[in-house]
Design an enzyme around this catalytic site. Structure first.
Site, PDB file in Angstrom:
ATOM      1  N   SER A  31       0.820  -1.218   0.000  1.00 35.56           N
ATOM      2  CA  SER A  31       0.000   0.000   0.000  1.00 35.56           C
ATOM      3  C   SER A  31       0.848   1.260   0.000  1.00 35.56           C
ATOM      4  O   SER A  31       1.633   1.501   0.919  1.00 35.56           O
ATOM      5  CB  SER A  31      -0.902   0.042   1.232  1.00 35.56           C
ATOM      6  OG  SER A  31      -1.887  -0.941   1.120  1.00 35.56           O
ATOM      7  N   HIS A  62      -2.201   0.668  -5.078  1.00 39.00           N
ATOM      8  CA  HIS A  62      -1.493  -0.492  -5.618  1.00 39.00           C
ATOM      9  C   HIS A  62      -1.470  -0.396  -7.137  1.00 39.00           C
ATOM     10  O   HIS A  62      -2.518  -0.470  -7.778  1.00 39.00           O
ATOM     11  CB  HIS A  62      -2.192  -1.792  -5.211  1.00 39.00           C
ATOM     12  CG  HIS A  62      -2.069  -2.111  -3.761  1.00 39.00           C
ATOM     13  ND1 HIS A  62      -1.197  -3.049  -3.275  1.00 39.00           N
ATOM     14  CD2 HIS A  62      -2.683  -1.589  -2.683  1.00 39.00           C
ATOM     15  CE1 HIS A  62      -1.288  -3.105  -1.958  1.00 39.00           C
ATOM     16  NE2 HIS A  62      -2.185  -2.225  -1.569  1.00 39.00           N
ATOM     17  N   HIS A  84      -4.294  -9.453  -1.614  1.00 47.02           N
ATOM     18  CA  HIS A  84      -4.462  -9.676  -0.178  1.00 47.02           C
ATOM     19  C   HIS A  84      -5.414 -10.830   0.118  1.00 47.02           C
ATOM     20  O   HIS A  84      -6.319 -11.101  -0.666  1.00 47.02           O
ATOM     21  CB  HIS A  84      -5.044  -8.415   0.487  1.00 47.02           C
ATOM     22  CG  HIS A  84      -4.206  -7.197   0.333  1.00 47.02           C
ATOM     23  ND1 HIS A  84      -4.248  -6.411  -0.794  1.00 47.02           N
ATOM     24  CD2 HIS A  84      -3.294  -6.622   1.158  1.00 47.02           C
ATOM     25  CE1 HIS A  84      -3.398  -5.402  -0.660  1.00 47.02           C
ATOM     26  NE2 HIS A  84      -2.802  -5.507   0.510  1.00 47.02           N
ATOM     27  N   TYR A  86      -7.736 -10.706   2.223  1.00 49.52           N
ATOM     28  CA  TYR A  86      -9.109 -10.187   2.394  1.00 49.52           C
ATOM     29  C   TYR A  86      -9.860 -10.017   1.070  1.00 49.52           C
ATOM     30  O   TYR A  86     -11.064  -9.815   1.067  1.00 49.52           O
ATOM     31  CB  TYR A  86      -9.127  -8.864   3.174  1.00 49.52           C
ATOM     32  CG  TYR A  86      -8.388  -7.703   2.538  1.00 49.52           C
ATOM     33  CD1 TYR A  86      -8.868  -7.091   1.384  1.00 49.52           C
ATOM     34  CD2 TYR A  86      -7.219  -7.223   3.095  1.00 49.52           C
ATOM     35  CE1 TYR A  86      -8.190  -6.025   0.809  1.00 49.52           C
ATOM     36  CE2 TYR A  86      -6.536  -6.160   2.537  1.00 49.52           C
ATOM     37  CZ  TYR A  86      -7.025  -5.568   1.386  1.00 49.52           C
ATOM     38  OH  TYR A  86      -6.350  -4.530   0.820  1.00 49.52           O
ATOM     39  N   GLU A  87      -9.135 -10.102  -0.052  1.00 46.65           N
ATOM     40  CA  GLU A  87      -9.836 -10.008  -1.334  1.00 46.65           C
ATOM     41  C   GLU A  87     -10.649 -11.275  -1.611  1.00 46.65           C
ATOM     42  O   GLU A  87     -11.504 -11.283  -2.500  1.00 46.65           O
ATOM     43  CB  GLU A  87      -8.841  -9.738  -2.470  1.00 46.65           C
ATOM     44  CG  GLU A  87      -8.173  -8.366  -2.375  1.00 46.65           C
ATOM     45  CD  GLU A  87      -7.104  -8.177  -3.443  1.00 46.65           C
ATOM     46  OE1 GLU A  87      -7.425  -8.272  -4.635  1.00 46.65           O
ATOM     47  OE2 GLU A  87      -5.939  -7.953  -3.064  1.00 46.65           O
ATOM     48  N   ALA A 114       1.988  -1.156   4.612  1.00 50.33           N
ATOM     49  CA  ALA A 114       1.516  -0.065   5.458  1.00 50.33           C
ATOM     50  C   ALA A 114       0.844  -0.710   6.658  1.00 50.33           C
ATOM     51  O   ALA A 114       0.224  -1.766   6.527  1.00 50.33           O
ATOM     52  CB  ALA A 114       0.513   0.791   4.699  1.00 50.33           C
ATOM     53  N   MET A 212      -2.583  -6.119   7.401  1.00 51.78           N
ATOM     54  CA  MET A 212      -3.436  -7.154   6.796  1.00 51.78           C
ATOM     55  C   MET A 212      -2.707  -7.926   5.701  1.00 51.78           C
ATOM     56  O   MET A 212      -3.349  -8.449   4.787  1.00 51.78           O
ATOM     57  CB  MET A 212      -4.679  -6.491   6.175  1.00 51.78           C
ATOM     58  CG  MET A 212      -5.439  -5.554   7.083  1.00 51.78           C
ATOM     59  SD  MET A 212      -6.772  -4.725   6.183  1.00 51.78           S
ATOM     60  CE  MET A 212      -7.308  -3.510   7.422  1.00 51.78           C
ATOM     61  N   SER A 213      -1.395  -8.005   5.766  1.00 49.24           N
ATOM     62  CA  SER A 213      -0.679  -8.607   4.629  1.00 49.24           C
ATOM     63  C   SER A 213       0.659  -9.185   5.071  1.00 49.24           C
ATOM     64  O   SER A 213       0.911  -9.386   6.260  1.00 49.24           O
ATOM     65  CB  SER A 213      -0.433  -7.533   3.563  1.00 49.24           C
ATOM     66  OG  SER A 213       0.511  -6.581   4.017  1.00 49.24           O
ATOM     67  N   ASN A 236      -0.599   5.252  10.268  1.00 42.55           N
ATOM     68  CA  ASN A 236      -1.593   5.822  11.206  1.00 42.55           C
ATOM     69  C   ASN A 236      -1.364   5.180  12.559  1.00 42.55           C
ATOM     70  O   ASN A 236      -0.751   4.113  12.644  1.00 42.55           O
ATOM     71  CB  ASN A 236      -3.020   5.490  10.720  1.00 42.55           C
ATOM     72  CG  ASN A 236      -3.205   3.991  10.507  1.00 42.55           C
ATOM     73  OD1 ASN A 236      -2.821   3.449   9.461  1.00 42.55           O
ATOM     74  ND2 ASN A 236      -3.752   3.315  11.504  1.00 42.55           N
ATOM     75  N   HIS A 248      -8.700   4.579   4.759  1.00 42.33           N
ATOM     76  CA  HIS A 248      -7.662   4.208   3.784  1.00 42.33           C
ATOM     77  C   HIS A 248      -7.014   5.469   3.194  1.00 42.33           C
ATOM     78  O   HIS A 248      -5.850   5.451   2.796  1.00 42.33           O
ATOM     79  CB  HIS A 248      -8.263   3.336   2.675  1.00 42.33           C
ATOM     80  CG  HIS A 248      -7.234   2.738   1.765  1.00 42.33           C
ATOM     81  ND1 HIS A 248      -6.230   1.903   2.220  1.00 42.33           N
ATOM     82  CD2 HIS A 248      -7.020   2.864   0.428  1.00 42.33           C
ATOM     83  CE1 HIS A 248      -5.454   1.539   1.195  1.00 42.33           C
ATOM     84  NE2 HIS A 248      -5.916   2.125   0.097  1.00 42.33           N
TER      85      HIS A 248
HETATM   86  N1  HPA Z   1      -4.658  -1.677  10.765  1.00 47.11           N
HETATM   87  C1  HPA Z   1      -4.550  -2.645   9.834  1.00 47.11           C
HETATM   88  N2  HPA Z   1      -4.012  -2.453   8.646  1.00 47.11           N
HETATM   89  C2  HPA Z   1      -3.544  -1.223   8.364  1.00 47.11           C
HETATM   90  C3  HPA Z   1      -3.637  -0.161   9.276  1.00 47.11           C
HETATM   91  C4  HPA Z   1      -4.216  -0.403  10.548  1.00 47.11           C
HETATM   92  O1  HPA Z   1      -4.331   0.482  11.419  1.00 47.11           O
HETATM   93  N3  HPA Z   1      -3.077   0.918   8.664  1.00 47.11           N
HETATM   94  C5  HPA Z   1      -2.662   0.517   7.453  1.00 47.11           C
HETATM   95  N4  HPA Z   1      -2.942  -0.779   7.250  1.00 47.11           N
END
Ligand code: HPA
Length: 279
Positions: A31, A62, A84, A86-87, A114, A212-213, A236, A248
């Site tokens: 990301s 992406h 990912h 989650y896709e 990220a 998540m990856s 973040n 996002h």
């Molecule tokens: N949580 C999960 N995945 C993420 C986050 C988060 O805070 N920020 C960027 N990808």
């Protein structure tokens, strides 16, 4: 869960697109990282969509293109974007970069992502070398019949993240003047962000960042005998730390602001890796 034999058409497609390719390493730009490989000489490029079983990257931030690049005389396969868990597309697209890197003879995998910062004293925009991971995805890409392509049936996990390459990364950061933290990356499946209670639990478990990856690729690359190194951009603060919802947009805004140092780190690492591509 992966049918390795069914991935062969992907190898054929990339072989046809990149004749004579001999990458020493693969890189996954997650990301917001897609532009971090500017500075590599482009030898060829192919869209993920043109690689069977890979498919278009469907997430903002992406690019969805595989770059056959060269830096300091050493070739790399640079995946600009990732698929990912989650896709919901199964593991094949998720692990395709590792499969292709391994099939083409690469010896190392550089993974980027990220993530949310779990440590309260860290800040959005910080970069973190991944020292280890916690797999909370509830799935493992090696579940299924044993395929020796991926190494042993029960792969050791005591040093998934290569200390040797982490040292090169730390040297690269220092040379590039980029501050680099170190920490543990915890992966859930997403696509939901975490609840504040989950983030408190993850902190107690020893996580420094949550995303998540990356973990499926790291598990497979390590099992298949590749050295693995990785960098997280803390985009973040994780849920519940600040009194604001997560989006996002915040993720892509932070990576855009941090792009200069992300690129400097990648290039400085590439130069050091080229001088020592194997232990
Ligand atoms: N949580 C999960 N995945 C993420 C986050 C988060 O805070 N920020 C960027 N990808």
């Amino acid at each position: 869960m992966i049918d390795t034999a069914s991935l062969a058409p992907a190898f054929d497609a990339v072989s046809a697109a990149f004749p004579g390719a001999r990458p020493a390493w693969g890189m996954v730009l997650g990301s917001g990282w897609s532009e971090a490989a500017a500075g590599f000489e482009a030898l060829g490029e192919i869209s993920f969509a043109d690689i069977p079983r890979f498919g278009a990257a469907g997430v903002a931030g992406h690019a969805g293109r595989l770059l056959w690049g060269r830096r300091a005389g050493v070739e790399a396969f640079i995946f600009r974007g990732r698929r990912h868990v989650y896709e919901g597309v199964g593991f094949e697209p998720v692990i395709m970069p590792v499969y292709l890197a391994k099939r083409f003879g690469a010896k190392a995998m550089f993974l980027t992502n990220a993530a949310g910062g779990v440590r309260k004293e860290w800040n959005a925009g910080d970069l973190m070398a991944i020292t280890d991971h916690i797999n909370l995805m509830g799935v493992n890409p090696l579940v299924g019949p044993h395929d020796p392509f991926w190494g042993a049936r029960f792969p050791d996990q005591s040093a998934v993240w290569s200390p040797r390459l982490r040292k090169l990364l730390a040297e690269a950061a220092e040379a590039a003047g980029v501050a680099l933290r170190e920490g543990v990356y915890l992966a859930g499946t997403g696509p939901t962000y975490e609840t504040p209670a989950e983030v408190r639990a993850f902190r107690a478990m020893g996580a420094d960042a949550v995303g998540m990856s990356t973990v499926p690729e790291a598990i497979l690359a390590n099992a298949a005998g590749l050295e693995v190194v990785g960098v997280t951009c803390i985009t973040n603060m994780a849920s519940g730390i600040l009194d604001q919802p997560l989006t996002h947009e915040e993720v892509t805004e932070t990576t855009a602001k941090s792009m200069e140092k992300m690129r400097a780190l990648v290039l400085a690492f590439a130069d050091r890796f080229a001088a020592a591509p194997t232990p």
